[in-house]
Structures are given as C-alpha cells and as structure tokens.
Design a protein around this motif. Structure first.
Motif, mmCIF file in Angstrom:
data_model
loop_
_atom_site.group_PDB
_atom_site.id
_atom_site.type_symbol
_atom_site.label_atom_id
_atom_site.label_comp_id
_atom_site.label_asym_id
_atom_site.label_seq_id
_atom_site.Cartn_x
_atom_site.Cartn_y
_atom_site.Cartn_z
ATOM 1 N N ARG A 6 5.553 -1.628 -0.621
ATOM 2 C CA ARG A 6 5.809 -1.341 -1.886
ATOM 3 C C ARG A 6 5.672 0.154 -2.194
ATOM 4 N N ILE A 7 4.554 0.949 -1.570
ATOM 5 C CA ILE A 7 4.348 2.048 -1.814
ATOM 6 C C ILE A 7 5.361 2.992 -1.086
ATOM 7 N N ALA A 8 5.716 2.598 -0.019
ATOM 8 C CA ALA A 8 6.805 3.284 0.730
ATOM 9 C C ALA A 8 8.149 3.028 -0.116
ATOM 10 N N ALA B 13 7.160 5.073 -4.173
ATOM 11 C CA ALA B 13 6.503 6.244 -4.163
ATOM 12 C C ALA B 13 7.338 7.127 -3.212
ATOM 13 N N ASP B 14 7.420 6.768 -2.029
ATOM 14 C CA ASP B 14 8.025 7.377 -0.841
ATOM 15 C C ASP B 14 9.652 7.416 -1.052
ATOM 16 N N ARG B 15 10.212 6.392 -1.253
ATOM 17 C CA ARG B 15 11.694 5.913 -1.602
ATOM 18 C C ARG B 15 12.217 6.004 0.026
ATOM 19 N N GLU C 133 5.136 2.301 12.279
ATOM 20 C CA GLU C 133 5.608 3.548 11.330
ATOM 21 C C GLU C 133 5.130 3.475 10.143
ATOM 22 N N LEU C 134 5.045 2.371 9.455
ATOM 23 C CA LEU C 134 4.668 2.020 8.022
ATOM 24 C C LEU C 134 3.145 2.321 7.927
ATOM 25 N N LEU C 135 2.269 2.041 8.977
ATOM 26 C CA LEU C 135 0.691 2.136 9.070
ATOM 27 C C LEU C 135 0.522 3.966 8.859
ATOM 28 N N ARG C 136 1.599 4.534 9.732
ATOM 29 C CA ARG C 136 1.433 6.049 10.290
ATOM 30 C C ARG C 136 1.938 6.689 8.807
ATOM 31 N N GLN C 137 2.775 6.227 8.297
ATOM 32 C CA GLN C 137 3.286 6.879 6.965
ATOM 33 C C GLN C 137 2.385 6.895 5.895
ATOM 34 N N MET C 138 1.676 5.770 5.716
ATOM 35 C CA MET C 138 0.509 5.551 4.656
ATOM 36 C C MET C 138 -0.625 6.564 4.989
ATOM 37 N N VAL D 239 -2.369 7.899 1.705
ATOM 38 C CA VAL D 239 -2.829 6.786 0.926
ATOM 39 C C VAL D 239 -4.035 6.414 1.799
ATOM 40 N N LEU D 240 -4.060 6.319 2.945
ATOM 41 C CA LEU D 240 -5.055 5.962 3.958
ATOM 42 C C LEU D 240 -5.724 7.218 4.477
ATOM 43 N N ASN D 241 -7.199 6.994 5.074
ATOM 44 C CA ASN D 241 -7.931 7.934 5.736
ATOM 45 C C ASN D 241 -7.702 7.534 7.111
ATOM 46 N N HIS D 242 -8.300 8.357 8.123
ATOM 47 C CA HIS D 242 -8.075 8.263 9.440
ATOM 48 C C HIS D 242 -8.825 7.107 9.846
#
Length: 162
Positions: free
Chosen positions: A64-66, A69-71, A82-87, A98-101
């Motif tokens: 949903r964020i992708a 917000a990111d479109r 890739e989605l996890l990396r994008q966050m 969105v997420l820290n390391h």
C-alpha cells in the motif's frame, strides 16, 4: 493527496491491529505445542500459518505504501525482496525510508519463512526453527510497529500541510 495519505495511515493502523492478532495466535499455538506434545504437529502447523500471516500482513502494508506514496510497486520474480528494500530506501522528495536497517534485517527471516510455508509440506517444518522465529517475533513486531507509527505520523503531518 491529503485524503490518500490519511486513508493510507488508517489502513496501516488497521492492518497492524490484524497483524497483532496473528502474532498472539502464534504465541498461543507455540505454547500449546509445548504443553501438548502428543499433538505438537497440529499446533506447529498453526504456528507456521500464523507466522506466514504475520509477514503477509506486513507485506500488504508495504504494498500500500508503494502504491500510494511511491506510486511504484516492484514486479518480477524477486518482487518480495525488492519491496522490502524499497521500504528501507529514502526517496528524496517523496518520503524518508519507512524501515530502519535493524527492522529490515529482522523481517528478512519472516519473508524467507513465508516462502517456505508456501512451498513445502507442513510435516517438514523444523520445530527448532519455528521456535526461534517465535522467540524473535514479538521484538520484530515492535521494530516494525515503531517504524510504521513514525511513518503514519509523517503521513498525517504531510496531509495537514496540504
């Protein structure tokens, strides 16, 4: 833009409430497996299914964020990674990471396990591996919750500035 960010923040909060229910079910099922050894396999099936639900719920939030917000939602064979990396990526002019390391590192285990649940018979689950995932689940949830609460607060601030 204002309404879509407010809606996104609301959906994140609602999904997190459901994710909390899945985590509670994991913990109850693991306790059941430890006290009812004759039927441990049935309880461990529930543990695995709800661990799967935990990560799938988190992943729905990321999608949903992708989308909003990111479109840009990753596609292809490795879209989950890739989605996890994008966050975890700061997108200048759009949003901070969105997420820290630490959260990403913790989430990787559950993403991989989600794949295992979908691709092997439940009687092949390693009880020790399940136990380890359960032991780390609550701290992982708290990392994700903290990151997502910061993000939903930011969404609210952006929406009020519009």
């Amino acid at each position: 833009m204002r309404e879509s960010y407010l809606l996104l923040a609301g959906r994140i909060r609602a999904e997190m409430a459901d994710i909390e229910k899945a985590v509670a079910r994991v913990e109850r099922a693991m306790q059941g497996s430890r006290t009812n050894t004759e039927q441990q396999d049935i309880f461990l099936d529930s543990v695995a299914l709800n661990l799967h639900d935990f990560y799938s719920g988190i992943e729905r939030v990321f999608q949903r964020i992708a989308q909003v917000a990111d479109r840009s939602v990753p596609t292809g064979d490795d879209w989950h990674s890739e989605l996890l990396r994008q966050m975890a990526t700061d997108v200048p002019g759009i949003r901070p990471a969105v997420l820290n390391h630490e959260t990403v590192t913790a989430m990787l285990e559950y993403m991989r396990f989600r794949h295992v649940v979908r691709n092997i018979y439940s009687f092949h689950f390693d009880p020790q591996r399940l136990s380890t995932l359960v032991d780390r689940l609550r701290p992982t949830l708290e990392l994700a919750r903290s990151d997502l609460e910061k993000f939903t607060k930011l969404l609210g601030e952006i929406a009020s500035d519009d």
